[in-house]
Motif scaffolding. Structure first.
Motif, mmCIF file in Angstrom:
data_model
loop_
_atom_site.group_PDB
_atom_site.id
_atom_site.type_symbol
_atom_site.label_atom_id
_atom_site.label_comp_id
_atom_site.label_asym_id
_atom_site.label_seq_id
_atom_site.Cartn_x
_atom_site.Cartn_y
_atom_site.Cartn_z
ATOM 1 N N THR A 135 0.860 -1.178 0.000
ATOM 2 C CA THR A 135 0.000 0.000 0.000
ATOM 3 C C THR A 135 0.902 1.235 0.000
ATOM 4 N N PRO A 136 0.814 2.050 -1.035
ATOM 5 C CA PRO A 136 1.693 3.220 -1.095
ATOM 6 C C PRO A 136 1.309 4.254 -0.038
ATOM 7 N N GLY A 137 2.326 4.912 0.492
ATOM 8 C CA GLY A 137 2.098 6.000 1.433
ATOM 9 C C GLY A 137 1.651 7.249 0.702
ATOM 10 N N ALA A 138 1.292 8.259 1.459
ATOM 11 C CA ALA A 138 0.855 9.520 0.866
ATOM 12 C C ALA A 138 1.949 10.073 -0.047
ATOM 13 N N GLY A 139 1.577 10.403 -1.264
ATOM 14 C CA GLY A 139 2.519 10.977 -2.214
ATOM 15 C C GLY A 139 3.410 9.965 -2.912
ATOM 16 N N SER A 140 3.255 8.686 -2.618
ATOM 17 C CA SER A 140 4.079 7.645 -3.236
ATOM 18 C C SER A 140 3.286 6.891 -4.289
ATOM 19 N N LYS A 141 3.964 6.503 -5.346
ATOM 20 C CA LYS A 141 3.325 5.728 -6.403
ATOM 21 C C LYS A 141 3.770 4.270 -6.390
ATOM 22 N N LEU A 142 4.685 3.918 -5.473
ATOM 23 C CA LEU A 142 5.206 2.556 -5.433
ATOM 24 C C LEU A 142 4.144 1.590 -4.918
ATOM 25 N N THR A 143 3.799 0.616 -5.738
ATOM 26 C CA THR A 143 2.786 -0.365 -5.355
ATOM 27 C C THR A 143 3.355 -1.770 -5.213
ATOM 28 N N ARG A 144 4.653 -1.940 -5.460
ATOM 29 C CA ARG A 144 5.302 -3.240 -5.345
ATOM 30 C C ARG A 144 6.551 -3.088 -4.477
ATOM 31 N N GLU A 145 6.864 -4.139 -3.752
ATOM 32 C CA GLU A 145 8.091 -4.187 -2.967
ATOM 33 C C GLU A 145 8.878 -5.400 -3.437
ATOM 34 N N ARG A 146 10.155 -5.214 -3.728
ATOM 35 C CA ARG A 146 10.996 -6.286 -4.252
ATOM 36 C C ARG A 146 12.236 -6.407 -3.380
ATOM 37 N N ARG A 147 12.608 -7.651 -3.082
ATOM 38 C CA ARG A 147 13.801 -7.909 -2.285
ATOM 39 C C ARG A 147 14.523 -9.118 -2.870
ATOM 40 N N LEU A 148 15.844 -9.048 -2.947
ATOM 41 C CA LEU A 148 16.653 -10.157 -3.434
ATOM 42 C C LEU A 148 17.418 -10.760 -2.274
#
Length: 69
Positions: free
Chosen positions: A37-50
């Motif tokens: 869930t993106p925070g206020a003002g953020s457009k990031l809808t995915r989280e990626r980790r390697l």
């Protein structure tokens, strides 16, 4: 899960066994990807980790343990 050998960083800790993984040498990688869930003002809808594992056995053991939670 895919084998990898080219990285810019020198090493990481294997999440399964705790040994140091030389990222410039052969190792295995697991890519985690989830919606967020993106925070206020953020457009990031995915989280990626390697995650870097020292070998296939450690990667498989970690995935099996994660699946059983």
């Amino acid at each position: 899960m895919v084998p990898r050998s080219n990285w810019d960083a020198a090493s990481e800790t294997c999440p399964a066994c705790g040994e140091r993984v030389d990222l410039r040498g052969p190792h295995h990688q697991v890519e985690l990807d989830r919606e967020r869930t993106p925070g206020a003002g953020s457009k990031l809808t995915r989280e990626r980790r390697l995650l870097a594992f020292c070998d296939e056995a450690c990667a498989t053991a970690w995935l099996d343990e994660t699946d059983n939670r």
